[in-house]
Design a protein around this motif. Structure first.
Motif, PDB file in Angstrom:
ATOM      1  N   GLU A  22      52.347  53.110  36.172  1.00 56.32           N
ATOM      2  CA  GLU A  22      52.221  51.673  35.792  1.00 56.32           C
ATOM      3  C   GLU A  22      51.148  50.849  35.612  1.00 56.32           C
ATOM      4  O   GLU A  22      51.184  49.948  34.117  1.00 56.32           O
ATOM      5  N   LEU A  23      50.726  50.518  36.640  1.00 56.51           N
ATOM      6  CA  LEU A  23      49.432  50.194  36.505  1.00 56.51           C
ATOM      7  C   LEU A  23      48.663  49.909  36.205  1.00 56.51           C
ATOM      8  O   LEU A  23      47.933  49.663  35.121  1.00 56.51           O
ATOM      9  N   ALA A  24      48.535  51.317  36.075  1.00 50.37           N
ATOM     10  CA  ALA A  24      47.236  51.680  35.131  1.00 50.37           C
ATOM     11  C   ALA A  24      47.511  52.279  33.422  1.00 50.37           C
ATOM     12  O   ALA A  24      46.877  51.991  32.507  1.00 50.37           O
ATOM     13  N   ALA A  25      48.290  51.818  33.976  1.00 50.32           N
ATOM     14  CA  ALA A  25      49.737  51.853  31.576  1.00 50.32           C
ATOM     15  C   ALA A  25      48.981  50.971  31.243  1.00 50.32           C
ATOM     16  O   ALA A  25      49.702  50.866  29.946  1.00 50.32           O
ATOM     17  N   ILE A  26      49.142  50.009  32.265  1.00 51.18           N
ATOM     18  CA  ILE A  26      49.187  48.241  31.133  1.00 51.18           C
ATOM     19  C   ILE A  26      47.857  48.325  30.461  1.00 51.18           C
ATOM     20  O   ILE A  26      46.696  48.599  31.109  1.00 51.18           O
ATOM     21  N   SER A  27      48.128  47.680  29.011  1.00 50.27           N
ATOM     22  CA  SER A  27      47.026  48.342  28.431  1.00 50.27           C
ATOM     23  C   SER A  27      46.576  46.530  27.764  1.00 50.27           C
ATOM     24  O   SER A  27      45.892  46.572  26.841  1.00 50.27           O
ATOM     25  N   ILE A  28      47.601  45.377  28.094  1.00 48.29           N
ATOM     26  CA  ILE A  28      47.368  44.534  27.400  1.00 48.29           C
ATOM     27  C   ILE A  28      46.444  43.251  28.318  1.00 48.29           C
ATOM     28  O   ILE A  28      46.582  44.138  29.468  1.00 48.29           O
ATOM     29  N   PRO A  29      45.838  42.313  28.179  1.00 45.13           N
ATOM     30  CA  PRO A  29      44.784  41.973  28.942  1.00 45.13           C
ATOM     31  C   PRO A  29      45.510  40.837  29.790  1.00 45.13           C
ATOM     32  O   PRO A  29      46.556  39.977  29.428  1.00 45.13           O
ATOM     33  N   THR A  30      45.465  41.314  30.799  1.00 46.81           N
ATOM     34  CA  THR A  30      46.126  40.881  32.483  1.00 46.81           C
ATOM     35  C   THR A  30      45.452  39.991  33.203  1.00 46.81           C
ATOM     36  O   THR A  30      44.438  40.605  33.743  1.00 46.81           O
ATOM     37  N   LEU A  31      45.947  39.301  33.717  1.00 43.92           N
ATOM     38  CA  LEU A  31      45.658  37.877  34.393  1.00 43.92           C
ATOM     39  C   LEU A  31      46.179  38.446  35.907  1.00 43.92           C
ATOM     40  O   LEU A  31      47.573  38.118  35.882  1.00 43.92           O
ATOM     41  N   PHE A  32      46.044  38.259  37.695  1.00 43.05           N
ATOM     42  CA  PHE A  32      46.921  38.586  38.153  1.00 43.05           C
ATOM     43  C   PHE A  32      45.926  37.415  39.146  1.00 43.05           C
ATOM     44  O   PHE A  32      44.510  37.993  39.890  1.00 43.05           O
ATOM     45  N   LEU A  33      46.698  36.272  39.792  1.00 44.44           N
ATOM     46  CA  LEU A  33      46.827  35.181  40.448  1.00 44.44           C
ATOM     47  C   LEU A  33      47.179  35.671  42.200  1.00 44.44           C
ATOM     48  O   LEU A  33      48.547  35.503  41.766  1.00 44.44           O
ATOM     49  N   VAL A  34      47.210  35.379  43.146  1.00 43.49           N
ATOM     50  CA  VAL A  34      47.488  35.348  44.179  1.00 43.49           C
ATOM     51  C   VAL A  34      46.706  34.510  44.806  1.00 43.49           C
ATOM     52  O   VAL A  34      45.735  33.828  45.014  1.00 43.49           O
ATOM     53  N   GLY A  35      47.327  33.576  46.069  1.00 47.57           N
ATOM     54  CA  GLY A  35      46.917  32.817  47.251  1.00 47.57           C
ATOM     55  C   GLY A  35      47.048  33.349  48.408  1.00 47.57           C
ATOM     56  O   GLY A  35      46.847  34.910  48.734  1.00 47.57           O
ATOM     57  N   GLN A  44      45.225  40.515  50.086  1.00 43.72           N
ATOM     58  CA  GLN A  44      43.646  41.541  50.028  1.00 43.72           C
ATOM     59  C   GLN A  44      44.197  42.629  49.901  1.00 43.72           C
ATOM     60  O   GLN A  44      43.145  43.355  48.792  1.00 43.72           O
ATOM     61  N   GLU A  45      44.980  43.262  50.258  1.00 47.61           N
ATOM     62  CA  GLU A  45      45.674  44.857  50.116  1.00 47.61           C
ATOM     63  C   GLU A  45      46.136  44.811  48.635  1.00 47.61           C
ATOM     64  O   GLU A  45      46.055  45.708  47.528  1.00 47.61           O
ATOM     65  N   ALA A  46      46.567  43.859  48.317  1.00 49.85           N
ATOM     66  CA  ALA A  46      47.738  43.942  46.549  1.00 49.85           C
ATOM     67  C   ALA A  46      45.902  43.689  45.630  1.00 49.85           C
ATOM     68  O   ALA A  46      46.064  44.120  44.771  1.00 49.85           O
ATOM     69  N   LEU A  47      45.061  42.780  45.368  1.00 46.61           N
ATOM     70  CA  LEU A  47      44.210  42.849  45.430  1.00 46.61           C
ATOM     71  C   LEU A  47      43.222  43.962  45.221  1.00 46.61           C
ATOM     72  O   LEU A  47      42.312  44.649  44.313  1.00 46.61           O
ATOM     73  N   ASN A  48      42.573  45.143  46.015  1.00 52.14           N
ATOM     74  CA  ASN A  48      42.508  45.622  46.961  1.00 52.14           C
ATOM     75  C   ASN A  48      43.128  46.894  45.838  1.00 52.14           C
ATOM     76  O   ASN A  48      43.050  48.025  44.961  1.00 52.14           O
ATOM     77  N   ARG A  49      44.435  46.906  45.889  1.00 50.19           N
ATOM     78  CA  ARG A  49      45.512  48.278  45.346  1.00 50.19           C
ATOM     79  C   ARG A  49      45.097  47.988  43.604  1.00 50.19           C
ATOM     80  O   ARG A  49      44.955  48.983  42.590  1.00 50.19           O
ATOM     81  N   LEU A  50      44.921  47.178  43.101  1.00 57.08           N
ATOM     82  CA  LEU A  50      44.339  46.237  41.190  1.00 57.08           C
ATOM     83  C   LEU A  50      43.074  46.395  41.092  1.00 57.08           C
ATOM     84  O   LEU A  50      42.879  47.713  40.003  1.00 57.08           O
ATOM     85  N   ARG A  51      42.472  46.531  42.119  1.00 55.46           N
ATOM     86  CA  ARG A  51      40.784  47.173  41.845  1.00 55.46           C
ATOM     87  C   ARG A  51      40.726  48.477  41.731  1.00 55.46           C
ATOM     88  O   ARG A  51      40.069  48.896  40.780  1.00 55.46           O
ATOM     89  N   GLN A  52      41.466  49.322  42.164  1.00 53.21           N
ATOM     90  CA  GLN A  52      41.600  50.902  42.546  1.00 53.21           C
ATOM     91  C   GLN A  52      42.574  51.386  41.464  1.00 53.21           C
ATOM     92  O   GLN A  52      42.083  52.137  40.519  1.00 53.21           O
ATOM     93  N   LYS A  53      43.548  51.171  41.350  1.00 47.72           N
ATOM     94  CA  LYS A  53      44.537  51.437  40.463  1.00 47.72           C
ATOM     95  C   LYS A  53      44.807  51.027  39.338  1.00 47.72           C
ATOM     96  O   LYS A  53      45.213  51.875  37.868  1.00 47.72           O
ATOM     97  N   ALA A  54      44.204  49.581  38.707  1.00 47.22           N
ATOM     98  CA  ALA A  54      44.328  49.077  37.392  1.00 47.22           C
ATOM     99  C   ALA A  54      42.910  48.416  37.244  1.00 47.22           C
ATOM    100  O   ALA A  54      43.207  47.311  36.935  1.00 47.22           O
ATOM    101  N   PRO A  55      42.115  48.867  37.530  1.00 50.18           N
ATOM    102  CA  PRO A  55      40.649  48.141  36.886  1.00 50.18           C
ATOM    103  C   PRO A  55      40.184  47.271  35.879  1.00 50.18           C
ATOM    104  O   PRO A  55      39.769  46.371  36.159  1.00 50.18           O
TER     105      PRO A  55
END
Length: 104
Positions: A22-35, A44-55
């Motif tokens: 589902e993350l890899a299939a996101i095709s619209i511009p997306t911004l993920f902000l996390v405190g 950090q794990e969430a950011l790492n996962r997004l960078r790997q699975k949904a760059p």
């Protein structure tokens, strides 16, 4: 008994977890902000996962904030969102960019 009828217990909110597909299939511009102080999950794990699975998803770690980053760091969050939106070109099938205008 009256108290039970008057007060409803709140259910704990569980965050939505997207699959890797589902993350890899996101095709619209997306911004993920996390405190950086998020407690529900490791930021950090969430950011790492997004960078790997949904760059294609733009990610940002907000310093000095947790779950309420839009309140604690409102100026920074607002600036990041506005800058992100300014960089988005509107693309709608059958509609020319001149007809939709540009975000400024």
């Amino acid at each position: 008994m009256l108290a039970r009828k008057s007060f409803k217990f709140r259910h704990r909110m569980v965050p939505t977890v997207f699959s890797d597909q589902e993350l890899a299939a996101i095709s619209i511009p997306t911004l993920f902000l996390v405190g950086e102080n998020e407690k529900i999950y490791s930021p950090q794990e969430a950011l790492n996962r997004l960078r790997q699975k949904a760059p294609q998803i733009r990610t940002m770690l907000i310093p000095g904030a947790g779950q309420v980053l839009t309140i604690v760091q409102k100026e920074m969050v607002n600036r990041l969102i506005l800058n992100f939106l300014k960089g988005i070109e509107i693309k709608c099938p059958g509609v020319s960019p001149a007809a939709t205008g540009k975000h400024r």
